[in-house]
Design a protein around this motif. Sequence first.
Motif, mmCIF file in Angstrom:
data_model
loop_
_atom_site.group_PDB
_atom_site.id
_atom_site.type_symbol
_atom_site.label_atom_id
_atom_site.label_comp_id
_atom_site.label_asym_id
_atom_site.label_seq_id
_atom_site.Cartn_x
_atom_site.Cartn_y
_atom_site.Cartn_z
ATOM 1 N N THR A 219 13.264 2.941 -6.021
ATOM 2 C CA THR A 219 13.295 2.355 -4.678
ATOM 3 C C THR A 219 12.010 1.585 -4.370
ATOM 4 O O THR A 219 12.044 0.561 -3.679
ATOM 5 N N SER A 220 10.867 2.047 -4.881
ATOM 6 C CA SER A 220 9.616 1.325 -4.629
ATOM 7 C C SER A 220 9.601 -0.011 -5.357
ATOM 8 O O SER A 220 9.209 -1.044 -4.786
ATOM 9 N N VAL A 221 10.038 -0.020 -6.629
ATOM 10 C CA VAL A 221 10.074 -1.267 -7.392
ATOM 11 C C VAL A 221 11.049 -2.255 -6.749
ATOM 12 O O VAL A 221 10.723 -3.430 -6.537
ATOM 13 N N ALA A 222 12.254 -1.772 -6.412
ATOM 14 C CA ALA A 222 13.251 -2.652 -5.807
ATOM 15 C C ALA A 222 12.786 -3.151 -4.439
ATOM 16 O O ALA A 222 12.941 -4.332 -4.098
ATOM 17 N N GLY A 223 12.197 -2.262 -3.632
ATOM 18 C CA GLY A 223 11.751 -2.634 -2.302
ATOM 19 C C GLY A 223 10.614 -3.633 -2.327
ATOM 20 O O GLY A 223 10.647 -4.653 -1.610
ATOM 21 N N MET A 224 9.586 -3.374 -3.142
ATOM 22 C CA MET A 224 8.452 -4.296 -3.218
ATOM 23 C C MET A 224 8.880 -5.651 -3.777
ATOM 24 O O MET A 224 8.448 -6.706 -3.295
ATOM 25 N N ALA A 244 15.766 -15.700 1.773
ATOM 26 C CA ALA A 244 14.483 -15.151 2.224
ATOM 27 C C ALA A 244 14.688 -14.024 3.233
ATOM 28 O O ALA A 244 14.122 -12.936 3.097
ATOM 29 N N VAL A 245 15.522 -14.288 4.234
ATOM 30 C CA VAL A 245 15.761 -13.287 5.281
ATOM 31 C C VAL A 245 16.460 -12.059 4.712
ATOM 32 O O VAL A 245 16.079 -10.914 5.002
ATOM 33 N N GLY A 251 14.463 -5.466 1.364
ATOM 34 C CA GLY A 251 13.217 -4.839 0.920
ATOM 35 C C GLY A 251 12.691 -3.825 1.914
ATOM 36 O O GLY A 251 12.254 -2.728 1.531
ATOM 37 N N LEU A 252 12.735 -4.166 3.195
ATOM 38 C CA LEU A 252 12.261 -3.231 4.214
ATOM 39 C C LEU A 252 13.134 -1.982 4.275
ATOM 40 O O LEU A 252 12.629 -0.865 4.448
ATOM 41 N N PHE A 258 12.451 4.648 0.476
ATOM 42 C CA PHE A 258 11.382 5.170 -0.379
ATOM 43 C C PHE A 258 10.509 6.171 0.380
ATOM 44 O O PHE A 258 10.208 7.256 -0.133
ATOM 45 N N VAL A 259 10.133 5.816 1.602
ATOM 46 C CA VAL A 259 9.317 6.721 2.410
ATOM 47 C C VAL A 259 10.075 8.026 2.684
ATOM 48 O O VAL A 259 9.506 9.130 2.600
ATOM 49 N N ALA A 260 11.371 7.913 2.994
ATOM 50 C CA ALA A 260 12.175 9.119 3.257
ATOM 51 C C ALA A 260 12.258 10.000 2.018
ATOM 52 O O ALA A 260 12.170 11.233 2.107
ATOM 53 N N ILE A 261 12.418 9.376 0.858
ATOM 54 C CA ILE A 261 12.485 10.145 -0.393
ATOM 55 C C ILE A 261 11.157 10.846 -0.664
ATOM 56 O O ILE A 261 11.117 12.024 -1.035
ATOM 57 N N GLU A 262 10.056 10.121 -0.468
ATOM 58 C CA GLU A 262 8.738 10.690 -0.745
ATOM 59 C C GLU A 262 8.405 11.844 0.205
ATOM 60 O O GLU A 262 7.679 12.768 -0.166
#
Length: 472
Positions: A219-224, A244-245, A251-252, A258-262
């Motif tokens: 999720t971090s790789v895909a999100g970034m 772009a949008v 990504g956000l 990612f934050v929820a998983i961590e």
Amino acid sequence: MAPVTTQSPPTPPRTAAQPDAAALVLVAIVGCEFMLQLDTTIVAVALPSVQTDLGISAASLSWVINGFTLAFGGLLLLGGRLGDVLGHRTVFLVGTGLFAAASALAGLAPGFGWLLVGRVLQGGGAALAGPAGLALLRLNFTGDRQPRAFAVYSTVTGLGASAGLIIGGVLTWTAGWRWTMLVNVPIGVAAILVAVRVLRLRLRLRSERHGLDLLGALTSVAGMTAVLLGLVRAADQGWSNVVAVASLAAGLVLLGCFVAIEAKTGSPMLPLRIVADRERSIALIATSLMAFVLTGFLFFSTQFLQHVLRLNPALTGLAYLPFGVTLLIAARGVPRLISRVRPHTLVLVGFGLMLAGTGWLSALHASSAYWTGVLGPMVLLGVGAGIIVVPLNIIVLSSAAPRDAGVTSAVLQATLSVGGSLGVAVLLTVYSHTTGGIAPAVSHTFAGSSIVAAAGLAVACIGRLNAKRAVR
């Protein structure tokens, strides 16, 4: 001579290098970082020659830069955590080797396809070597030696970026664009040889650090990558571009997941305590604003120098020499100040100088000369950047636990990457919507940079107040 490690159970072994080995350790780390930073700007000067030689479109040409940016930014957090899991020395050597090999591939590429593959692999190598090198610096240098080491590292970072413009211009002019890639090979090989000789760091993970959080990594790789792709597309096509949008939104969302998983996993890739610390989070925001201003400065001042003042690539590179020299002098002086002046105060002063520099550049016009319109702001920005970078590195990294050194370094570098990409995307919108020619367009972008520099000044004030409150 190998660095000495001492053990004092139950804490992990100390990893600080002995004084007689410290110089070579620093050479290995900053040599690699110089190579990585050199590559961020050296290619930019060569782009017109690449387009002519390979016969590619402007859209394809942009991916010479974008391919590196997406791979580097997307893999940074994973690369940083791999250093914590597998050992920073191992990841540093692998990343540096991959970058050097990819540079050879890109420099010898027979066509655009192989060039793009080489650039993407360069980004992957940089995402491994960059955080690992910064973590090694944090762990090998302690006490009074740490500010001096960070000063050298920060100076090399700035000099690499500014020297890339000079070296890129000279190489493209004299030997051809391929040497802007091939020049990385001997630097990378030398850094590897020195690192193998002097780095004997062996961090052993304890308790909770036995594996890699694969779902968090994905999720971090895909999100970034999605966020950076969105910023890249916005810079190329504008903020109304559907890709772009959509990329930014996706990504956000992925970074939110990612934050929820961590927050739930027992062995997170990015322990949230790293970004939850108030002092560190303020410093990271300041870092992103600094990257926004400096990346915009390097990008748009190049437009002015080449298209308004009509300087060739070699002279354009030499025109940046005052920026690099003043950054060097300022950064080298910071360790002598850091024991007497709080880091947040230095950041405050640095942003004030950067604001003065961008404000001065916002007055550029078609008849402005280098000596009266560009040189002075370059000096202010060089001194400001030199004063800021070392304290921010110390604030972000010095309090990080050894087991988190790699991922904390990656967070710092990811902040720089996103801040710089956001700066180009936002300021290009200002640039493209300004009528009347290149000079007024550049002037307006620096007016926008001044707003961001003022925001950095405000964040620095908040950081200083927070530091005072913490002391009380």
